[in-house]
Design an enzyme around this catalytic site. Structure first.
Site, PDB file in Angstrom:
ATOM      1  N   SER A 142       0.874  -1.169   0.000  1.00 17.66           N
ATOM      2  CA  SER A 142       0.000   0.000   0.000  1.00 17.66           C
ATOM      3  C   SER A 142       0.910   1.216   0.000  1.00 17.66           C
ATOM      4  O   SER A 142       2.107   1.097   0.302  1.00 17.66           O
ATOM      5  CB  SER A 142      -0.841  -0.013   1.287  1.00 17.66           C
ATOM      6  N   TYR A 155      -1.986  -1.524  10.317  1.00 15.46           N
ATOM      7  CA  TYR A 155      -1.931  -1.594   8.850  1.00 15.46           C
ATOM      8  C   TYR A 155      -0.577  -1.099   8.329  1.00 15.46           C
ATOM      9  O   TYR A 155       0.068  -1.747   7.495  1.00 15.46           O
ATOM     10  CB  TYR A 155      -3.070  -0.747   8.281  1.00 15.46           C
TER      11      TYR A 155
HETATM   12  P1  NAD Z   1     -11.703  -6.199  -0.028  1.00 20.98           P
HETATM   13  O1  NAD Z   1     -12.246  -6.184   1.347  1.00 20.98           O
HETATM   14  O2  NAD Z   1     -12.523  -5.682  -1.150  1.00 20.98           O
HETATM   15  O3  NAD Z   1     -11.253  -7.686  -0.411  1.00 20.98           O
HETATM   16  C1  NAD Z   1     -10.437  -8.440   0.442  1.00 20.98           C
HETATM   17  C2  NAD Z   1     -10.644  -9.917   0.181  1.00 20.98           C
HETATM   18  O4  NAD Z   1      -9.795 -10.637   1.085  1.00 20.98           O
HETATM   19  C3  NAD Z   1     -12.089 -10.383   0.469  1.00 20.98           C
HETATM   20  O5  NAD Z   1     -12.565 -11.162  -0.623  1.00 20.98           O
HETATM   21  C4  NAD Z   1     -11.941 -11.214   1.753  1.00 20.98           C
HETATM   22  O6  NAD Z   1     -12.874 -12.301   1.827  1.00 20.98           O
HETATM   23  C5  NAD Z   1     -10.519 -11.726   1.624  1.00 20.98           C
HETATM   24  N1  NAD Z   1      -9.952 -12.121   2.911  1.00 20.98           N
HETATM   25  C6  NAD Z   1      -9.994 -11.445   4.088  1.00 20.98           C
HETATM   26  N2  NAD Z   1      -9.391 -12.160   5.041  1.00 20.98           N
HETATM   27  C7  NAD Z   1      -8.918 -13.286   4.461  1.00 20.98           C
HETATM   28  C8  NAD Z   1      -8.197 -14.425   4.940  1.00 20.98           C
HETATM   29  N3  NAD Z   1      -7.845 -14.539   6.226  1.00 20.98           N
HETATM   30  N4  NAD Z   1      -7.903 -15.397   4.067  1.00 20.98           N
HETATM   31  C9  NAD Z   1      -8.280 -15.315   2.759  1.00 20.98           C
HETATM   32  N5  NAD Z   1      -8.961 -14.274   2.255  1.00 20.98           N
HETATM   33  C10 NAD Z   1      -9.279 -13.281   3.100  1.00 20.98           C
HETATM   34  O7  NAD Z   1     -10.309  -5.437   0.065  1.00 20.98           O
HETATM   35  P2  NAD Z   1      -9.424  -4.733  -1.069  1.00 20.98           P
HETATM   36  O8  NAD Z   1      -9.603  -3.274  -0.937  1.00 20.98           O
HETATM   37  O9  NAD Z   1      -9.614  -5.381  -2.379  1.00 20.98           O
HETATM   38  O10 NAD Z   1      -7.961  -5.062  -0.496  1.00 20.98           O
HETATM   39  C11 NAD Z   1      -7.135  -6.074  -1.036  1.00 20.98           C
HETATM   40  C12 NAD Z   1      -5.700  -5.776  -0.630  1.00 20.98           C
HETATM   41  O11 NAD Z   1      -5.309  -4.517  -1.160  1.00 20.98           O
HETATM   42  C13 NAD Z   1      -5.468  -5.704   0.876  1.00 20.98           C
HETATM   43  O12 NAD Z   1      -4.231  -6.296   1.199  1.00 20.98           O
HETATM   44  C14 NAD Z   1      -5.423  -4.210   1.132  1.00 20.98           C
HETATM   45  O13 NAD Z   1      -4.685  -3.887   2.288  1.00 20.98           O
HETATM   46  C15 NAD Z   1      -4.739  -3.731  -0.125  1.00 20.98           C
HETATM   47  N6  NAD Z   1      -4.930  -2.309  -0.437  1.00 20.98           N
HETATM   48  C16 NAD Z   1      -6.183  -1.821  -0.624  1.00 20.98           C
HETATM   49  C17 NAD Z   1      -6.324  -0.478  -0.923  1.00 20.98           C
HETATM   50  C18 NAD Z   1      -7.681   0.136  -1.143  1.00 20.98           C
HETATM   51  O14 NAD Z   1      -7.736   1.363  -1.180  1.00 20.98           O
HETATM   52  N7  NAD Z   1      -8.739  -0.632  -1.300  1.00 20.98           N
HETATM   53  C19 NAD Z   1      -5.191   0.340  -1.040  1.00 20.98           C
HETATM   54  C20 NAD Z   1      -3.939  -0.209  -0.847  1.00 20.98           C
HETATM   55  C21 NAD Z   1      -3.823  -1.548  -0.553  1.00 20.98           C
END
Ligand code: NAD
Length: 260
Positions: A142, A155
């Protein structure tokens, strides 16, 4: 840069960023495992992506914090597709509190999903990548791998930690053609982010509009969210880059929020 018939495991791919990456890989002809805690959503996502083609996808139930579940999931992928070329350790959640109010259980859960999850999936995939003569490991970092924000101690700690893991995997993997890199997105409007808007407004005592425009996008060059497609494009680039010239790196895709 060809992913045709490459076998890819994307964790947390039943929704959000993981799903977008899986969709991009399938569109390039890859065989993709949608590894997620949500079993039904993983299967439904795999079905939808396979129908879109030209690659294919399977749903794999996996809690990335559980070593046995990770090992079983990776074994199921190898049994089905015969190899693992790309791992995207993407599964993640968000919990925000001030440090002094952060429940220790929540802190441990955060570190477990982000760091144990990345470690365990890497550990399970590396033997297959070594046996094949190479592979790409991609961590979902991130902007918070490089920057800090209030309320996000767990985080930010976890996302900084992924840089360290990627660098070690890059060093250990070099002789085996295994590359490790980190994608560092700015805010992308996924359920993970939608949930934070009212939470942060409440904790910081400001409006939801201010959370979006000031807290989330205030440091970008254009007050724009990063899109799912932007992140998927970087994931494709890292997956398809076939030499050790690009390893141990992190790339911000954040509308200039972080320029490190
Ligand atoms: P999201 O909540 O839309 O999706 C996350 C997915 O991870 C879900 O399908 C959930 O079921 C799954 N998950 C959660 N815990 C789990 C576990 N223990 N085992 C297996 N699967 C699991 O989130 P997102 O926004 O798509 O985030 C995905 C990644 O991107 C994360 O690592 C997040 O930190 C990172 N990220 C997101 C953003 C943002 O702005 N959305 C920015 C930077 C980084």
């Amino acid at each position: 840069m060809n992913l045709k018939d490459k076998v890819c495991i994307v964790t947390g791919a039943a929704g959000g960023i993981g799903r977008a990456i899986a969709a991009r890989y399938v569109a390039e002809g890859a065989k993709v495992a949608i590894a997620d805690l949500k079993a039904e959503d993983a299967v439904a996502t795999a079905k939808a992506l396979t129908e879109a083609g030209p690659g294919e996808a399977i749903g794999v139930t996996m809690d990335v914090t559980q070593e046995a579940a990770v090992n079983e999931g990776v074994a199921a992928v190898v049994e089905r597709f015969g190899r693992v070329d790309v791992l995207v350790a993407n599964a993640g959640i968000q919990i925000v509190h001030k440090v002094e109010e952060f429940p220790f259980e929540d802190w441990k859960r955060m570190l477990s999903i982000h760091l144990d999850g990345a470690f365990l999936t890497t550990k399970a995939c590396i033997p297959h990548m070594k046996a094949q003569g190479g592979g790409a490991v991609i961590y979902m970092g991130s902007v918070h791998s490089h920057e800090a924000s209030p309320l996000k101690s767990a985080y930010v700690t976890a996302k900084h930690g992924l840089l360290g893991l990627a660098r070690v995997v890059a060093k250990e993997g070099g002789a085996h053609g295994i590359r490790a890199n980190v994608i560092c997105p700015g805010f992308v409007r996924t359920p993970l982010v939608e949930k934070q808007i009212p939470e942060q407004a409440k904790t910081l005592g400001i409006s939801e509009e201010e959370v979006v425009n000031r807290v989330m996008l205030g440091n970008t060059v254009d007050t724009e969210f990063t899109t799912l497609e932007d992140v998927a494009e970087v994931a494709l680039f890292f997956a398809g880059f076939e030499t050790n010239a690009l390893t141990g790196q992190s790339l911000n895709v954040s509308h200039g929020w972080s320029m490190r």
